[in-house]
Design a protein around this motif. Structure first.
Motif, PDB file in Angstrom:
ATOM      1  N   ARG A  26       0.822  -1.209   0.000  1.00 28.34           N
ATOM      2  CA  ARG A  26       0.000   0.000   0.000  1.00 28.34           C
ATOM      3  C   ARG A  26       0.857   1.261   0.000  1.00 28.34           C
ATOM      4  O   ARG A  26       0.529   2.244  -0.667  1.00 28.34           O
ATOM      5  CB  ARG A  26      -0.910  -0.008   1.232  1.00 28.34           C
ATOM      6  N   PHE A  27       1.960   1.219   0.725  1.00 24.58           N
ATOM      7  CA  PHE A  27       2.795   2.415   0.841  1.00 24.58           C
ATOM      8  C   PHE A  27       3.922   2.489  -0.187  1.00 24.58           C
ATOM      9  O   PHE A  27       4.292   3.568  -0.619  1.00 24.58           O
ATOM     10  CB  PHE A  27       3.396   2.509   2.253  1.00 24.58           C
ATOM     11  N   PHE A  28       4.477   1.331  -0.585  1.00 23.43           N
ATOM     12  CA  PHE A  28       5.675   1.354  -1.425  1.00 23.43           C
ATOM     13  C   PHE A  28       5.561   0.564  -2.715  1.00 23.43           C
ATOM     14  O   PHE A  28       6.536   0.445  -3.444  1.00 23.43           O
ATOM     15  CB  PHE A  28       6.877   0.829  -0.625  1.00 23.43           C
ATOM     16  N   GLY A  29       4.414  -0.028  -3.003  1.00 25.44           N
ATOM     17  CA  GLY A  29       4.238  -0.773  -4.242  1.00 25.44           C
ATOM     18  C   GLY A  29       5.047  -2.059  -4.267  1.00 25.44           C
ATOM     19  O   GLY A  29       5.302  -2.676  -3.232  1.00 25.44           O
ATOM     20  N   MET A  30       5.464  -2.451  -5.477  1.00 27.94           N
ATOM     21  CA  MET A  30       6.176  -3.715  -5.631  1.00 27.94           C
ATOM     22  C   MET A  30       7.512  -3.709  -4.900  1.00 27.94           C
ATOM     23  O   MET A  30       7.923  -4.720  -4.328  1.00 27.94           O
ATOM     24  CB  MET A  30       6.396  -4.019  -7.116  1.00 27.94           C
ATOM     25  N   ARG A  31       8.201  -2.600  -4.873  1.00 22.90           N
ATOM     26  CA  ARG A  31       9.480  -2.543  -4.166  1.00 22.90           C
ATOM     27  C   ARG A  31       9.264  -2.831  -2.672  1.00 22.90           C
ATOM     28  O   ARG A  31      10.055  -3.528  -2.046  1.00 22.90           O
ATOM     29  CB  ARG A  31      10.139  -1.187  -4.352  1.00 22.90           C
ATOM     30  N   GLY A  32       8.195  -2.318  -2.086  1.00 19.46           N
ATOM     31  CA  GLY A  32       7.884  -2.614  -0.689  1.00 19.46           C
ATOM     32  C   GLY A  32       7.579  -4.087  -0.471  1.00 19.46           C
ATOM     33  O   GLY A  32       7.974  -4.672   0.538  1.00 19.46           O
ATOM     34  N   ARG A  33       6.879  -4.685  -1.425  1.00 13.23           N
ATOM     35  CA  ARG A  33       6.586  -6.118  -1.328  1.00 13.23           C
ATOM     36  C   ARG A  33       7.875  -6.931  -1.310  1.00 13.23           C
ATOM     37  O   ARG A  33       8.038  -7.851  -0.521  1.00 13.23           O
ATOM     38  CB  ARG A  33       5.739  -6.548  -2.523  1.00 13.23           C
ATOM     39  N   LEU A  34       8.775  -6.597  -2.228  1.00  9.29           N
ATOM     40  CA  LEU A  34      10.036  -7.345  -2.315  1.00  9.29           C
ATOM     41  C   LEU A  34      10.904  -7.132  -1.082  1.00  9.29           C
ATOM     42  O   LEU A  34      11.540  -8.071  -0.582  1.00  9.29           O
ATOM     43  CB  LEU A  34      10.788  -6.958  -3.585  1.00  9.29           C
ATOM     44  N   TRP A  35      10.940  -5.911  -0.563  1.00  7.63           N
ATOM     45  CA  TRP A  35      11.742  -5.650   0.638  1.00  7.63           C
ATOM     46  C   TRP A  35      11.148  -6.353   1.850  1.00  7.63           C
ATOM     47  O   TRP A  35      11.873  -6.824   2.726  1.00  7.63           O
ATOM     48  CB  TRP A  35      11.880  -4.152   0.884  1.00  7.63           C
ATOM     49  N   THR A  36       9.821  -6.434   1.928  1.00  4.95           N
ATOM     50  CA  THR A  36       9.198  -7.169   3.028  1.00  4.95           C
ATOM     51  C   THR A  36       9.601  -8.631   2.974  1.00  4.95           C
ATOM     52  O   THR A  36       9.971  -9.224   3.992  1.00  4.95           O
ATOM     53  CB  THR A  36       7.662  -7.037   2.958  1.00  4.95           C
ATOM     54  N   LEU A  37       9.554  -9.209   1.782  1.00  6.65           N
ATOM     55  CA  LEU A  37       9.982 -10.595   1.628  1.00  6.65           C
ATOM     56  C   LEU A  37      11.450 -10.751   2.012  1.00  6.65           C
ATOM     57  O   LEU A  37      11.816 -11.691   2.720  1.00  6.65           O
ATOM     58  CB  LEU A  37       9.756 -11.066   0.188  1.00  6.65           C
ATOM     59  N   TRP A  38      12.286  -9.820   1.580  1.00 10.40           N
ATOM     60  CA  TRP A  38      13.717  -9.887   1.906  1.00 10.40           C
ATOM     61  C   TRP A  38      13.939  -9.825   3.416  1.00 10.40           C
ATOM     62  O   TRP A  38      14.723 -10.597   3.965  1.00 10.40           O
ATOM     63  CB  TRP A  38      14.462  -8.749   1.205  1.00 10.40           C
ATOM     64  N   ILE A  39      13.256  -8.925   4.087  1.00  8.21           N
ATOM     65  CA  ILE A  39      13.414  -8.777   5.541  1.00  8.21           C
ATOM     66  C   ILE A  39      12.963 -10.042   6.270  1.00  8.21           C
ATOM     67  O   ILE A  39      13.649 -10.533   7.173  1.00  8.21           O
ATOM     68  CB  ILE A  39      12.641  -7.542   6.045  1.00  8.21           C
TER      69      ILE A  39
END
Length: 189
Positions: A26-39
């Motif tokens: 919601r806040f960062f788009g696909m880049r946020g999704r990928l970073w969440t997965l990475w974290i």
């Protein structure tokens, strides 16, 4: 009971991963999704290394539970990303994702725990390190894609994505409904 708690963490860890995925999207788009997965994957890998280095039963149980939460939350997040790979081949991609997860866990067990070459603690730590290496490899690939975007080399991917959205399957094409529903905004798709 202690070993069963690893699997029982699925009941809340996967939804937590999916929720974190939705918030970051919601806040960062696909880049946020990928970073969440990475974290989530990196935290699971770090807790796996900690599990391999635990010196007491209570520390090992805590590390196992945190490892379980990290890994399973990452599973909840990854199944949110999978539909973006190919909408037309969603079933195949989901099947390969699930099968790859099972194959990877079996391969890891075979490499680190089927011979006396590795002590169990070393095998757990090496398994965590291997998880971090793969997670960082995925992040590196994502950064390379970002570099391609800066150079304008991502246009083909955008055309593929638009084509994937507009193709709704054979029945929709026969009905003449090959365009997206609603007003055509991506939020409606």
């Amino acid at each position: 009971m202690i070993a069963a708690s690893f699997g029982m963490a699925n009941f809340f860890a996967r939804p937590i991963g999916g929720y974190a995925y939705n918030v970051s999207a919601r806040f960062f788009g696909m880049r946020g999704r990928l970073w969440t997965l990475w974290i989530l994957q990196t935290s699971g890998a770090l807790f796996c290394v900690w599990l391999g280095r635990a010196t007491s039963l209570s520390v090992a149980i805590l590390a196992m539970m945190l490892f379980s939460i990290g890994v399973q939350a990452a599973c909840g997040a990854i199944f949110g990303i999978v539909p973006f790979v190919s909408h037309r081949s969603l079933g195949i991609i989901l099947g390969l994702t699930g099968a790859g997860r099972n194959f990877g866990s079996g391969l890891t067990q075979l490499i680190f725990f089927s011979s006396p070459r590795f002590h169990i603690a070393d095998g757990l730590s090496l398994m965590g390190i291997m998880g971090m290496v793969f997670t960082h490899l995925v992040a590196f690939i994502d950064f390379r894609q970002w570099g391609k975007k800066l150079q304008g080399l991502h246009e083909g991917s955008l055309k593929f994505a638009e084509n994937s959205i507009s193709e709704r399957g054979r029945k929709a094409a026969l009905d003449g409904a090959s365009t997206s529903p609603g007003n055509g905004n991506r939020a409606d798709v």
